[in-house]
Motif scaffolding. Structure first.
Motif, short mmCIF file in Angstrom:
data_model
loop_
_atom_site.label_atom_id
_atom_site.label_comp_id
_atom_site.label_asym_id
_atom_site.label_seq_id
_atom_site.Cartn_x
_atom_site.Cartn_y
_atom_site.Cartn_z
N ALA A 235 10.99 78.31 57.26
CA ALA A 235 9.59 78.30 56.80
C ALA A 235 8.95 76.95 57.09
N LEU A 236 9.70 75.88 56.84
CA LEU A 236 9.18 74.55 57.16
C LEU A 236 8.99 74.38 58.66
N LEU A 237 9.88 74.98 59.44
CA LEU A 237 9.73 74.96 60.89
C LEU A 237 8.40 75.60 61.30
N ASN A 238 8.08 76.74 60.71
CA ASN A 238 6.82 77.41 61.03
C ASN A 238 5.63 76.54 60.65
N LEU A 239 5.68 75.93 59.47
CA LEU A 239 4.58 75.07 59.04
C LEU A 239 4.46 73.85 59.95
N ALA A 240 5.58 73.38 60.47
CA ALA A 240 5.58 72.20 61.34
C ALA A 240 4.98 72.47 62.70
N MET A 241 4.65 73.72 63.00
CA MET A 241 3.93 74.01 64.23
C MET A 241 2.52 73.42 64.20
N VAL A 242 2.04 73.11 63.01
CA VAL A 242 0.75 72.44 62.84
C VAL A 242 1.02 70.96 62.65
N ASP A 243 0.47 70.12 63.51
CA ASP A 243 0.82 68.71 63.53
C ASP A 243 0.62 68.01 62.19
N GLU A 244 -0.50 68.28 61.52
CA GLU A 244 -0.75 67.58 60.26
C GLU A 244 0.29 67.95 59.20
N ASN A 245 0.88 69.14 59.32
CA ASN A 245 1.92 69.52 58.36
C ASN A 245 3.20 68.71 58.57
N LYS A 246 3.45 68.29 59.79
CA LYS A 246 4.64 67.47 60.05
C LYS A 246 4.61 66.20 59.21
N VAL A 247 3.43 65.63 59.07
CA VAL A 247 3.28 64.40 58.28
C VAL A 247 3.65 64.66 56.83
N SER A 248 3.05 65.70 56.24
CA SER A 248 3.30 65.97 54.82
C SER A 248 4.73 66.42 54.57
N ILE A 249 5.29 67.21 55.48
CA ILE A 249 6.66 67.68 55.29
C ILE A 249 7.63 66.51 55.28
N GLY A 250 7.44 65.58 56.22
CA GLY A 250 8.30 64.39 56.25
C GLY A 250 8.08 63.51 55.04
N ALA A 251 6.82 63.29 54.67
CA ALA A 251 6.50 62.41 53.56
C ALA A 251 6.98 62.96 52.22
N CYS A 252 7.05 64.30 52.12
CA CYS A 252 7.48 64.92 50.86
C CYS A 252 9.00 64.94 50.69
N GLY A 253 9.73 64.48 51.71
CA GLY A 253 11.18 64.35 51.55
C GLY A 253 12.01 65.48 52.11
N ALA A 254 11.51 66.19 53.13
CA ALA A 254 12.27 67.32 53.67
C ALA A 254 13.47 66.89 54.51
N ILE A 255 13.41 65.71 55.09
CA ILE A 255 14.43 65.35 56.08
C ILE A 255 15.82 65.15 55.48
N PRO A 256 15.98 64.43 54.36
CA PRO A 256 17.34 64.30 53.80
C PRO A 256 18.03 65.64 53.50
N PRO A 257 17.36 66.63 52.85
CA PRO A 257 18.06 67.91 52.65
C PRO A 257 18.31 68.67 53.94
N LEU A 258 17.47 68.47 54.95
CA LEU A 258 17.76 69.09 56.25
C LEU A 258 19.01 68.47 56.87
N VAL A 259 19.16 67.17 56.72
CA VAL A 259 20.38 66.51 57.21
C VAL A 259 21.60 67.02 56.44
N SER A 260 21.42 67.22 55.14
CA SER A 260 22.51 67.78 54.33
C SER A 260 22.89 69.18 54.80
N LEU A 261 21.88 70.00 55.14
CA LEU A 261 22.15 71.34 55.67
C LEU A 261 22.87 71.24 57.00
N LEU A 262 22.50 70.27 57.80
CA LEU A 262 23.17 70.05 59.09
C LEU A 262 24.64 69.71 58.89
N ILE A 263 24.94 68.95 57.85
CA ILE A 263 26.32 68.52 57.61
C ILE A 263 27.13 69.61 56.92
N ASN A 264 26.55 70.25 55.92
CA ASN A 264 27.32 71.15 55.05
C ASN A 264 27.04 72.63 55.27
#
Length: 424
Positions: A235-264
């Motif tokens: 769902a975040l991937l779909n929202l990230a198709m809009v450039d301005e959403n990439k900013v908010s998704i990153g700023a809201c802290g999505a990247i650490p749990p995505l890295v956790s999903l990548l690991i675990n």
């Protein structure tokens, strides 16, 4: 890529939730009866228009089975839509997308497939009363009613863009958001998957992001079942198709749990995390966030693991995606430093020499080329030469893709410069 993946079974849905009450079953059945009556009437009417009278009895009996099919929705093993496959792609060049190696290896149970055919035979206008009942039921005091309503919306939004538009316009998004934080995992999974299906429609992306869904989707990434985490990432991937959403998704802290999903995560979860990370990290600020979240180490480990299991197609495909994200990380100085510190240079040289895929070799040489530029470029060139990169680079410059040949020749030019300077 599938739109929905579920490993839930009906028995799991029937277990008592920590937030359920004693009237759940009665309320659930009452709501289901009302919704199913609408669907049965619509399906039967449609059947009478499109089939011969000699076949009407058998067909009507099948249509009337929709109630049981909806009740058995939790038994679905996948809910596949081809649209997300188009979205979850990894580019060959910065502005050109290359479809990933995604296989829909789970087929839908016969009953869910038939149920989908029924839904697709009904016009969105005729479905509107049912959609309204489902949305109203999302605010019920009964967790079972909420779970059932979210499951129905999830199915109705599965394939048809017209249905997604109707559901979005009817106010489903703000009604679904509180369910993303429900303590009942199956309710949460139905809600996040319904939002995933709705997010496939461009008009709904703005509705979902504007309703404040990003933080709640990140909450699911941190707390949900394996399937919920995967679908939240998509769902975040779909929202990230809009450039301005990439900013908010990153700023809201999505990247650490995505890295956790990548690991675990499972293999499916790792692929979803890789694809979403790549989309988010087209922005420099998100690249830095990913490096800070220690994404480089698991990326290098995936590349190394593929080398150790070179004959496994799945490992090679995963490594190829990891190489794409690793190349993106090399776009910032922090990423270059992390790649060198985590042993990325020998891993990338190994791919160029013995890698299983043409694309893997290509992205490896692109990443090494970036390492040889910038602040520590000269030092990194020496490290590459020490790893014996020149012979495989020469071979790649002669046998690789056009892009790989070009990048290999440029890299060989860089590697010759220090020697020429030292001899003068």
């Amino acid at each position: 890529m599938r739109t929905v993946r579920s490993s839930l079974y009906q028995s799991e849905y029937s277990t008592t939730s920590t937030c359920s009450n004693n009237d759940d079953n009665n309320n659930h059945n009452l709501t289901d009866d009302v919704i199913d009556v609408h669907l049965q009437q619509l399906a039967t009417a449609n059947n009478n228009k499109s089939t011969k009278s000699s076949a009407s009895t058998a067909s009507t009996e099948e249509y009337l089975g929709i109630s049981q099919i909806f009740s058995d929705f939790s038994a679905c093993s996948s809910d596949i839509s081809g649209e997300l496959q188009r979205l979850a792609c990894l580019p060959e060049e910065p502005n050109h997308n290359e479809a990933p190696n995604v296989s829909n290896d789970k087929s839908e149970p016969e009953n869910l497939s038939f149920c989908t055919e029924i839904v697709e035979s009904i016009s969105p206008e005729d479905l509107q009363p049912t959609v309204k009942i489902c949305i109203d039921s999302l605010s019920s005091n009964s967790v079972a009613v909420k779970r059932s309503a979210a499951a129905k919306l999830r199915l109705l939004a599965k394939n048809r863009s017209e249905n997604r538009a109707l559901i979005g316009e009817s106010g489903a998004v703000p009604a679904l958001l509180p369910l993303l934080r429900c303590a009942d995992p199956w309710t949460q999974e139905n809600a996040v998957t319904a939002l995933l299906n709705l997010s496939l429609l461009d008009e709904n992306k703005a509705l979902i992001a504007g309703a404040g869904a990003v933080k709640s989707l990140i909450y699911v990434l941190k707390t949900g079942t394996e399937v919920s985490k995967q679908n939240a990432a998509c769902a975040l991937l779909n929202l990230a198709m809009v450039d301005e959403n990439k900013v908010s998704i990153g700023a809201c802290g999505a990247i650490p749990p995505l890295v956790s999903l990548l690991i675990n995560g499972s293999n499916r979860g790792k692929k979803d995390a890789l694809t979403t990370l790549y989309k988010l990290c087209s922005m420099k600020a998100n690249k830095k966030r990913a490096v800070t979240a220690d994404v480089v180490k698991p990326l290098v480990e995936l590349v190394v693991a593929a080398g150790e299991a070179s004959e496994e197609q799945g490992a090679a495909g995963m490594a190829e995606k990891a190489l794409v994200v690793l190349s993106s990380m090399a776009g910032v100085e922090e990423g270059k430093t992390a790649i060198v510190e985590e042993g990325g240079i020998p891993a990338l040289v190994e791919v160029i020499e013995d890698g299983a895929t043409v694309k893997g070799k290509e992205f490896s040489v692109v990443t090494l080329l970036q390492l040889c530029e910038g602040v520590n470029g000269v030092r990194n060139r020496g490290l590459l030469v020490g790893e014996g990169v020149i012979p495989p680079l020469v071979a790649l410059s002669q046998t690789g893709t056009a892009r790989a040949k070009h990048k290999a020749e440029r890299l060989l030019g860089y590697l010759r410069e220090p020697r020429q300077e030292g001899c003068s």
